[in-house]
Design a protein around this motif. Structure first.
Motif, mmCIF file in Angstrom:
data_model
loop_
_atom_site.group_PDB
_atom_site.id
_atom_site.type_symbol
_atom_site.label_atom_id
_atom_site.label_comp_id
_atom_site.label_asym_id
_atom_site.label_seq_id
_atom_site.Cartn_x
_atom_site.Cartn_y
_atom_site.Cartn_z
ATOM 1 N N VAL A 63 29.584 50.814 58.148
ATOM 2 C CA VAL A 63 28.446 51.730 58.229
ATOM 3 C C VAL A 63 27.152 50.954 58.469
ATOM 4 O O VAL A 63 26.303 51.376 59.254
ATOM 5 N N GLN A 64 27.002 49.799 57.844
ATOM 6 C CA GLN A 64 25.763 49.036 57.945
ATOM 7 C C GLN A 64 25.635 48.233 59.241
ATOM 8 O O GLN A 64 24.548 47.755 59.558
ATOM 9 N N LYS A 65 26.703 48.133 59.982
ATOM 10 C CA LYS A 65 26.746 47.251 61.159
ATOM 11 C C LYS A 65 25.537 47.415 62.087
ATOM 12 O O LYS A 65 24.920 46.433 62.482
ATOM 13 N N ASP A 66 25.193 48.623 62.427
ATOM 14 C CA ASP A 66 24.101 48.871 63.379
ATOM 15 C C ASP A 66 22.850 49.440 62.717
ATOM 16 O O ASP A 66 21.993 50.008 63.391
ATOM 17 N N MET A 67 22.715 49.257 61.418
ATOM 18 C CA MET A 67 21.565 49.799 60.699
ATOM 19 C C MET A 67 20.411 48.813 60.658
ATOM 20 O O MET A 67 20.623 47.604 60.646
ATOM 21 N N THR A 68 19.210 49.362 60.564
ATOM 22 C CA THR A 68 18.030 48.531 60.323
ATOM 23 C C THR A 68 18.013 48.140 58.842
ATOM 24 O O THR A 68 18.741 48.717 58.026
ATOM 25 N N GLU A 69 17.160 47.192 58.499
ATOM 26 C CA GLU A 69 17.045 46.779 57.094
ATOM 27 C C GLU A 69 16.577 47.941 56.223
ATOM 28 O O GLU A 69 17.040 48.094 55.091
ATOM 29 N N GLU A 70 15.691 48.762 56.724
ATOM 30 C CA GLU A 70 15.214 49.918 55.965
ATOM 31 C C GLU A 70 16.356 50.906 55.717
ATOM 32 O O GLU A 70 16.500 51.436 54.611
ATOM 33 N N GLN A 71 17.177 51.135 56.718
ATOM 34 C CA GLN A 71 18.321 52.039 56.556
ATOM 35 C C GLN A 71 19.326 51.460 55.564
ATOM 36 O O GLN A 71 19.910 52.193 54.765
ATOM 37 N N LEU A 120 18.624 49.530 53.056
ATOM 38 C CA LEU A 120 18.029 49.730 51.737
ATOM 39 C C LEU A 120 18.252 51.155 51.263
ATOM 40 O O LEU A 120 18.645 51.385 50.107
ATOM 41 N N GLU A 121 18.017 52.124 52.140
ATOM 42 C CA GLU A 121 18.225 53.531 51.782
ATOM 43 C C GLU A 121 19.687 53.796 51.419
ATOM 44 O O GLU A 121 19.971 54.528 50.472
ATOM 45 N N LEU A 122 20.605 53.198 52.162
ATOM 46 C CA LEU A 122 22.028 53.353 51.853
ATOM 47 C C LEU A 122 22.354 52.752 50.491
ATOM 48 O O LEU A 122 23.058 53.360 49.690
ATOM 49 N N ARG A 123 21.823 51.559 50.218
ATOM 50 C CA ARG A 123 22.060 50.924 48.910
ATOM 51 C C ARG A 123 21.546 51.797 47.776
ATOM 52 O O ARG A 123 22.222 51.966 46.752
ATOM 53 N N LEU A 124 20.350 52.364 47.960
ATOM 54 C CA LEU A 124 19.796 53.255 46.931
ATOM 55 C C LEU A 124 20.684 54.477 46.730
ATOM 56 O O LEU A 124 20.931 54.902 45.592
ATOM 57 N N LEU A 125 21.165 55.051 47.827
ATOM 58 C CA LEU A 125 22.059 56.202 47.731
ATOM 59 C C LEU A 125 23.329 55.841 46.970
ATOM 60 O O LEU A 125 23.744 56.562 46.054
ATOM 61 N N LEU A 126 23.931 54.706 47.318
ATOM 62 C CA LEU A 126 25.167 54.291 46.647
ATOM 63 C C LEU A 126 24.926 54.004 45.165
ATOM 64 O O LEU A 126 25.769 54.332 44.320
ATOM 65 N N GLU A 127 23.780 53.424 44.837
ATOM 66 C CA GLU A 127 23.451 53.170 43.434
ATOM 67 C C GLU A 127 23.301 54.475 42.655
ATOM 68 O O GLU A 127 23.748 54.578 41.513
ATOM 69 N N ARG A 128 22.687 55.467 43.279
ATOM 70 C CA ARG A 128 22.508 56.756 42.608
ATOM 71 C C ARG A 128 23.837 57.476 42.437
ATOM 72 O O ARG A 128 24.068 58.110 41.398
ATOM 73 N N ILE A 129 24.708 57.377 43.422
ATOM 74 C CA ILE A 129 26.042 57.971 43.297
ATOM 75 C C ILE A 129 26.808 57.286 42.168
ATOM 76 O O ILE A 129 27.453 57.950 41.349
#
Length: 85
Positions: free
Chosen positions: A40-48, A50-59
């Motif tokens: 999922v992270q392969k083509d993401m920007t650093e900001e994206q 970070l947002e994914l990490r925050l989402l996974l942490e909240r889950i």
């Protein structure tokens, strides 16, 4: 969660849940999660990322809260089960 229940929960997690890390299914799932995150992270920007990490942490935090409530519910069943024994 009151202090006693929290203490029991922490004890259980530290001393009684070690077998979960020996479970092949757990190990397989952990590997699968890491692989999927990388895809999922392969083509993401650093900001994206970070947002994914925050989402996974909240889950993960939500799942922890669910597990704490499950633990409390199981403790609540103990007196009822003791009556049956």
């Amino acid at each position: 969660m009151n202090d006693l229940v929290k203490c029991l929960y922490e004890f259980t997690m530290e001393k009684r849940m070690g077998s979960v890390y020996q479970d092949p299914e757990y190990d397989e799932m952990a590997g699968s999660i890491e692989t999927q995150i990388e895809k999922v992270q392969k083509d993401m920007t650093e900001e994206q990322k970070l947002e994914l990490r925050l989402l996974l942490e909240r889950i993960s935090a939500q799942a922890s809260i669910t597990n704490e409530h499950l633990f409390q519910a199981a403790l609540g069943l103990a007196p009822e089960l003791n009556v049956l024994a």
